[in-house]
Design a protein around this motif. Structure first.
Motif, PDB file in Angstrom:
ATOM      1  N   ASP A  43       0.801  -1.222   0.000  1.00  0.00           N
ATOM      2  CA  ASP A  43       0.000   0.000   0.000  1.00  0.00           C
ATOM      3  C   ASP A  43       0.833   1.270   0.000  1.00  0.00           C
ATOM      4  OD1 ASP A  43      -2.515  -1.096  -0.149  1.00  0.00           O
ATOM      5  OD2 ASP A  43      -2.746  -1.300   2.017  1.00  0.00           O
ATOM      6  N   ASP A  46       3.432   1.628  -5.813  1.00  0.00           N
ATOM      7  CA  ASP A  46       2.828   0.815  -6.865  1.00  0.00           C
ATOM      8  C   ASP A  46       3.807  -0.219  -7.414  1.00  0.00           C
ATOM      9  OD1 ASP A  46       0.514   2.225  -6.573  1.00  0.00           O
ATOM     10  OD2 ASP A  46       0.788   3.479  -8.351  1.00  0.00           O
ATOM     11  N   LYS A 131      -7.590   3.473  -7.530  1.00  0.00           N
ATOM     12  CA  LYS A 131      -8.640   3.510  -6.517  1.00  0.00           C
ATOM     13  C   LYS A 131      -9.984   3.286  -7.187  1.00  0.00           C
ATOM     14  CE  LYS A 131      -6.271   6.465  -3.174  1.00  0.00           C
ATOM     15  NZ  LYS A 131      -6.334   7.731  -2.384  1.00  0.00           N
ATOM     16  N   ARG A 137      -8.222   1.434  -2.505  1.00  0.00           N
ATOM     17  CA  ARG A 137      -7.135   0.988  -3.372  1.00  0.00           C
ATOM     18  C   ARG A 137      -7.450  -0.408  -3.928  1.00  0.00           C
ATOM     19  NH1 ARG A 137      -1.690   2.194  -4.370  1.00  0.00           N
ATOM     20  NH2 ARG A 137      -0.171   0.491  -4.231  1.00  0.00           N
TER      21      ARG A 137
END
Length: 532
Positions: A43, A46, A131, A137
Motif C-alpha cells: 500500500d 505501486d 482507486k 485501493r
C-alpha cells in the motif's frame, strides 16, 4: 472478449493505446507449458516484486529465445529484470524493445525447461493499480488484447496457451481472486496474507488475471458441479448480490446448449476494468457501475459467460479471427435472450444489430476476417461483434437448427483448450451438415459489405413476378424470404434463391390480389433494402 458497451471507453478514453500486429517469428520457436507467478503488492508504492517460473518446450534448437515484457522506461515505469536462472544456474539475458531475450544453451526440442525470472517495477498497464469509485485501493489485471506482458514475462499471444498458478502476497485487509481454484490461503504475518490459485487447463494470456481489493463475497450456488460466486465492493453488497444472482441460470443455459463448462468456478467480479465486461477465465470482471441492484445488464453477463467457451477455451488462432470469440458471444447472448425473453426480444436484438452493421459499413469497409488492421482495439467493432453474430444466425438458417447445434458442439469439443481459425470452424460445420459452405464463408467473412436490394413486382392470377437487383458491387448468394400479404388479410411466406446481380423470379401464389410484399419478415438475412 469484451461486451460492446465498452466501445466508448476504448475509443475515447484510451484512444492513445495502439497495438502493433504481432510478429509470430519468435512465438513459433517456443511453447510455454506453465507459468508460476509469485507477486507481492503493498500500500505504500505501486511497485510489484515478482518471481516467475516459466516452463517451456522448444520447437527447435536455438541459442536465445524471447518473452514479451515491457521494459522500464525513462520515467521509471515498467519492469526491470534482476536475474534469470535455469535449474539454479545463472543465464545471460537482455531487455530491449519490450522483449526479454534469454540465453538457451544446450536445449533440445520437445524437452521441458524451466527458467526462473526475478523482476520488479511499476506496471505501465495490464495490472491496473488505482482507486475504485469509493476511493479504496485496488489491483486488477486487465490483459486484453496483449497487455499481460506489462506485468509478467510471457508469450503474449492467443495462440500460445499455458496453465498458470499464482502466489499473491498482499496486505491482509484485501481479498484476492484469480484464475483457477484456490489451493491455499495463508497468514504470513500479522499484516500479510498469501493466496495460492492454480488452473488445471491452459489459458491464453489475455484472460489470465488477478484481482486484489476489499470485497463482499457471496456463494451464489452450484450448478453442474460448478460453484458460482459474486465479488463486489462492500459498499454495493446488496445491489451486487442481486445483480449477479442471474449468472447461475445463464450458466445453466449455456452448459445445456454447448457442453460442459471448461473451468473450475464462475466468479462475477465488480472491478476497474476499462471494458464493459472482460471475460477472464473463471472470474469475469465487470465495470464498476454495472452494479445497480436492478439487474440491468443481463445481456452483459450472458455475453461474458458465453466467452468462457468461445474465446477462453476454444480460442482464435490470431487476432484477425476475433469474431470466433466476439461474434459467438454476441450471438449466444441473443439466443439466451430468446430463451429468457421470447421471440420478439430476440428479433429486436437482431434488427438493432443489423442497423449497427449497416451504419458501421458507411464509415469503414473492412471484412470480418481483417488481416490488415494493426491496432487491435479497432477490431472491437460491429464486424467482430454484430456481423459475426449475424453470420452464425444465417448459418443456422442455412444448415438447419439440428445441424447447427450439432456443429457447434462438435467444433467446441474438438477445439476446447486449443486454437482455431475461421477455416477450422467452416470445415466442422460443413462436415456436420454435409453442405459446401465455401461461398457462404467467403462472402460473409472475407469480403466486405452485405447485399443492398432493390425489388419490383407485378402480380396476375396466381403468379407473382418479381425482379431482385443487388446494388452493391459484389454479388452475394442468399435466400430471400418474401411475405406475400393478400387482399383478404391472409399471408404466406415464399423463398427465392438469389445468385445473380439482377434476377427475375416467378412465384406461385393464391388467386387473390396481392396487397403488399414484406422482405425478410422473420429477420433471417443481413441486408439493406433500397427504398428509393
Amino acid at each position: 472478449m469484451k461486451f460492446i458497451i465498452k466501445i466508448s471507453f476504448l475509443f475515447f478514453g484510451f484512444c492513445n493505446i495502439l497495438f502493433a500486429q504481432t510478429n509470430n517469428a519468435h512465438y513459433n520457436s517456443i511453447d510455454v507449458q506453465h507459468y508460476k507467478l509469485t507477486l507481492s503488492v503493498n500500500d505504500s508504492t505501486d511497485v510489484i516484486d515478482a518471481e516467475i517460473e516459466v516452463s517451456i518446450k522448444f520447437k527447435r534448437s536455438l541459442e536465445r529465445f524471447e518473452l514479451d515484457l515491457v521494459s522500464k522506461d525513462s520515467t521509471g515505469i515498467g519492469m526491470q529484470v534482476d536475474s534469470v536462472y535455469q535449474n539454479n544456474i545463472v543465464v545471460d539475458f537482455s531487455q530491449k524493445d519490450n522483449k526479454l531475450a534469454i540465453e538457451a544453451k544446450h536445449v533440445f526440442p520437445r524437452l521441458p525447461y524451466t527458467y526462473t525470472i526475478k523482476y520488479s517495477g511499476i506496471p505501465k498497464d495490464g495490472l491496473i493499480i488505482s482507486k475504485n469509485m469509493y476511493g479504496d485501493r485496488t489491483f486488477f489485471g486487465d490483459n486484453w488484447p496483449n497487455r499481460a506482458h506489462n506485468w509478467f514475462p510471457c508469450v503474449d499471444h492467443p495462440s500460445d496457451k499455458a496453465t498458470i498458478e499464482y502466489f499473491i502476497k498482499a496486505p491482509n485487509h484485501y481479498q484476492v481472486i484469480a484464475n483457477g481454484y484456490e489451493v491455499e490461503e495463508t497468514n504470513l504475518t500479522e499484516d500479510l496474507k498469501q493466496y495460492h490459485y492454480k488452473t488445471k487447463v491452459p489459458l491464453p494470456t489475455k484472460v489470465m488475471v488477478i484481482g486484489i481489493a476489499k470485497f463482499a463475497v457471496q456463494n451464489t450456488g452450484i450448478t453442474h458441479n460448478i460453484p458460482v460466486s459474486t465479488w463486489v465492493y462492500p459498499q454495493t453488497k446488496a445491489a451486487g448480490f442481486n445483480d449477479f444472482a442471474i449468472a447461475k441460470d445463464i450458466l445453466d443455459f449455456f452448459i445445456e446448449k454447448i457442453g460442459d463448462y471448461p473451468f473450475q468456478k464462475l466468479a462475477n467480479v465488480q472491478s476497474k476494468t476499462r471494458y464493459g465486461g472482460m471475460e477472464n477465465a473463471g472470474n469475469i470482471f465487470y465495470f464498476e457501475k454495472s452494479v445497480t441492484g436492478n439487474q440491468e445488464h443481463k445481456d452483459l453477463i450472458a455475453h461474458e459467460i458465453a466467452h468462457q467457451w468461445f474465446g477462453n477455451s476454444a480460442t482464435e488462432i490470431e487476432w484477425s479471427h476475433l469474431w470466433l470469440s466476439e461474434g459467438f458471444a454476441t450471438y449466444f447472448t441473443n439466443l439466451y435472450i430468446l430463451e429468457a425473453d421470447g421471440e420478439a426480444a430476440f428479433r429486436k436484438r437482431l434488427t438493432d444489430d443489423r442497423e449497427k452493421i449497416l451504419n458501421f459499413y458507411k464509415t469503414q469497409q473492412t471484412p470480418i476476417v481483417d488481416t490488415k488492421t494493426t491496432d487491435y482495439l479497432k477490431l472491437l467493432n460491429p464486424n467482430s461483434y454484430q456481423k459475426g453474430a449475424w453470420v452464425l444466425h444465417m448459418l443456422k438458417a442455412k444448415i438447419g437448427e439440428e445441424n447447427f447445434w450439432k456443429g457447434i458442439k462438435t467444433y467446441y469439443d474438438f477445439y476446447k483448450f486449443k486454437n482455431a481459425s475461421s477455416t477450422d470452424f467452416k470445415k466442422v460445420m460443413a462436415q456436420v451438415s454435409g453442405k459446401n459452405l465455401d461461398t457462404f464463408f467467403t462472402q460473409w467473412l472475407e469480403k466486405t459489405g452485405q447485399p443492398k436490394i432493390k425489388a419490383s413486382w407485378i402480380h396476375g392470377g396466381d403468379k407473382l413476378r418479381i425482379m431482385v437487383e443487388q446494388l452493391q458491387e459484389q454479388t452475394f448468394e442468399f435466400p430471400l424470404n418474401l411475405e406475400i400479404i393478400y387482399s383478404d388479410g391472409t399471408s404466406e411466406i415464399k423463398t427465392v434463391e438469389v445468385t445473380n446481380q439482377k434476377e427475375p423470379f416467378v412465384v406461385t401464389t393464391k388467386a387473390l390480389d396481392v396487397k403488399e410484399i414484406k422482405y425478410d419478415p422473420n429477420v433471417n438475412l443481413l441486408f439493406e433494402m433500397d427504398n428509393e
